[in-house]
Design a protein around this motif. Sequence first.
Motif, PDB file in Angstrom:
ATOM      1  N   MET A   1      28.709   5.025  35.804  1.00 58.26           N
ATOM      2  CA  MET A   1      29.441   5.826  34.831  1.00 58.26           C
ATOM      3  C   MET A   1      30.046   4.903  33.777  1.00 58.26           C
ATOM      4  SD  MET A   1      32.678   8.367  35.458  1.00 58.26           S
ATOM      5  CE  MET A   1      31.709   9.620  36.293  1.00 58.26           C
ATOM      6  N   ASP A   2      29.765   5.164  32.523  1.00 58.12           N
ATOM      7  CA  ASP A   2      30.259   4.342  31.420  1.00 58.12           C
ATOM      8  C   ASP A   2      31.579   4.923  30.926  1.00 58.12           C
ATOM      9  OD1 ASP A   2      30.753   2.891  29.122  1.00 58.12           O
ATOM     10  OD2 ASP A   2      28.652   2.850  28.502  1.00 58.12           O
ATOM     11  N   ILE A   3      32.680   4.442  31.496  1.00 57.16           N
ATOM     12  CA  ILE A   3      33.996   4.977  31.164  1.00 57.16           C
ATOM     13  C   ILE A   3      34.356   4.685  29.705  1.00 57.16           C
ATOM     14  CG2 ILE A   3      36.445   4.980  31.777  1.00 57.16           C
ATOM     15  CD1 ILE A   3      34.564   6.122  33.919  1.00 57.16           C
ATOM     16  N   CYS A   4      33.989   3.507  29.230  1.00 61.97           N
ATOM     17  CA  CYS A   4      34.273   3.155  27.838  1.00 61.97           C
ATOM     18  C   CYS A   4      33.611   4.150  26.882  1.00 61.97           C
ATOM     19  CB  CYS A   4      33.805   1.731  27.540  1.00 61.97           C
ATOM     20  SG  CYS A   4      34.248   1.165  25.890  1.00 61.97           S
ATOM     21  N   LYS A   5      32.369   4.519  27.182  1.00 65.14           N
ATOM     22  CA  LYS A   5      31.653   5.490  26.329  1.00 65.14           C
ATOM     23  C   LYS A   5      32.326   6.858  26.396  1.00 65.14           C
ATOM     24  CE  LYS A   5      27.021   7.237  25.261  1.00 65.14           C
ATOM     25  NZ  LYS A   5      27.518   8.583  24.918  1.00 65.14           N
ATOM     26  N   ILE A   6      32.766   7.260  27.581  1.00 64.66           N
ATOM     27  CA  ILE A   6      33.439   8.550  27.723  1.00 64.66           C
ATOM     28  C   ILE A   6      34.709   8.577  26.883  1.00 64.66           C
ATOM     29  CG2 ILE A   6      34.711  10.031  29.337  1.00 64.66           C
ATOM     30  CD1 ILE A   6      32.630   9.216  31.472  1.00 64.66           C
ATOM     31  N   TYR A   7      35.509   7.515  26.962  1.00 60.34           N
ATOM     32  CA  TYR A   7      36.748   7.450  26.173  1.00 60.34           C
ATOM     33  C   TYR A   7      36.433   7.449  24.675  1.00 60.34           C
ATOM     34  CZ  TYR A   7      40.353   7.000  29.745  1.00 60.34           C
ATOM     35  OH  TYR A   7      41.240   7.271  30.752  1.00 60.34           O
ATOM     36  N   THR A   8      35.412   6.698  24.293  1.00 61.72           N
ATOM     37  CA  THR A   8      35.035   6.628  22.876  1.00 61.72           C
ATOM     38  C   THR A   8      34.542   7.979  22.382  1.00 61.72           C
ATOM     39  OG1 THR A   8      34.463   4.290  23.098  1.00 61.72           O
ATOM     40  CG2 THR A   8      33.571   5.447  21.200  1.00 61.72           C
ATOM     41  N   ASP A   9      33.640   8.620  23.145  1.00 61.86           N
ATOM     42  CA  ASP A   9      33.081   9.904  22.743  1.00 61.86           C
ATOM     43  C   ASP A   9      34.147  10.995  22.644  1.00 61.86           C
ATOM     44  OD1 ASP A   9      30.627   8.683  22.665  1.00 61.86           O
ATOM     45  OD2 ASP A   9      29.867   9.593  24.511  1.00 61.86           O
TER      46      ASP A   9
ATOM     47  N   THR B   1      34.583  10.735  41.106  1.00 69.50           N
ATOM     48  CA  THR B   1      34.090   9.356  41.194  1.00 69.50           C
ATOM     49  C   THR B   1      35.168   8.445  41.768  1.00 69.50           C
ATOM     50  OG1 THR B   1      32.673   9.742  39.277  1.00 69.50           O
ATOM     51  CG2 THR B   1      33.067   7.453  39.877  1.00 69.50           C
TER      52      THR B   1
ATOM     53  N   ALA C   1      37.655   1.723  35.496  1.00 67.04           N
ATOM     54  CA  ALA C   1      37.241   0.737  34.489  1.00 67.04           C
ATOM     55  C   ALA C   1      38.414  -0.144  34.091  1.00 67.04           C
ATOM     56  CB  ALA C   1      36.687   1.428  33.248  1.00 67.04           C
TER      57      ALA C   1
END
Length: 199
Positions: A1-9, A48, A171
């Motif tokens: 799971m890409d937490i950084c991408k989730i926060y960014t998106d 998760t 993360a």
Amino acid sequence: MDICKIYTDCGALLEGHFLLSSGNHSNFYLQSAKVLEEPKIAETLAETLAQEIQKANLRVETICSPALGGILAGYELARALGVRFIFTERVQGAMVLRRGFRVQEGEKILICEDIITTGGSAMEAGACVESLGAKVVGFASLANRGICERGLKPTHKEACKLPALPFFTLADFDFEMYPPDNCPLCQHSKPIKPGSRGN
């Protein structure tokens, strides 16, 4: 799971000049409320995190979060683990348990935050429930600012206020932070205070 991408998106990774709850300044801020406003995302993140806790075989009877920022993350984690949820809140600067919440002697409690920076609010919540007889068995957060080490027996940096208890997070965001009396960002702008104690 890409937490950084989730926060960014979700528009939850902010860039600017921010005053953190720890008192330090940073050019990045994680606004978890923007992530948690989407119930399906909140559910997925909590599930998760719950899996990590279950893999560690840590017995948890109750999740406790400090208000206001940790409430949604803690509630979703409690739901994923199938345990009770309570929260502490500040009254005249001190963290207290209100609203009819009670803890039992020796009750095993995990403290959950949305973001852990130094862990100060989490420690205050933990001290509150322990003063009433409960036992804090660990800490958890959706994201970690990188000062506190994750793991079952973490060795924290000096600035981290968490004890050497299990710490679970999804993360690590190791952003630069500056003491307010030595902040290069202050040469160009005044910091803003986002989050539950600001705007």
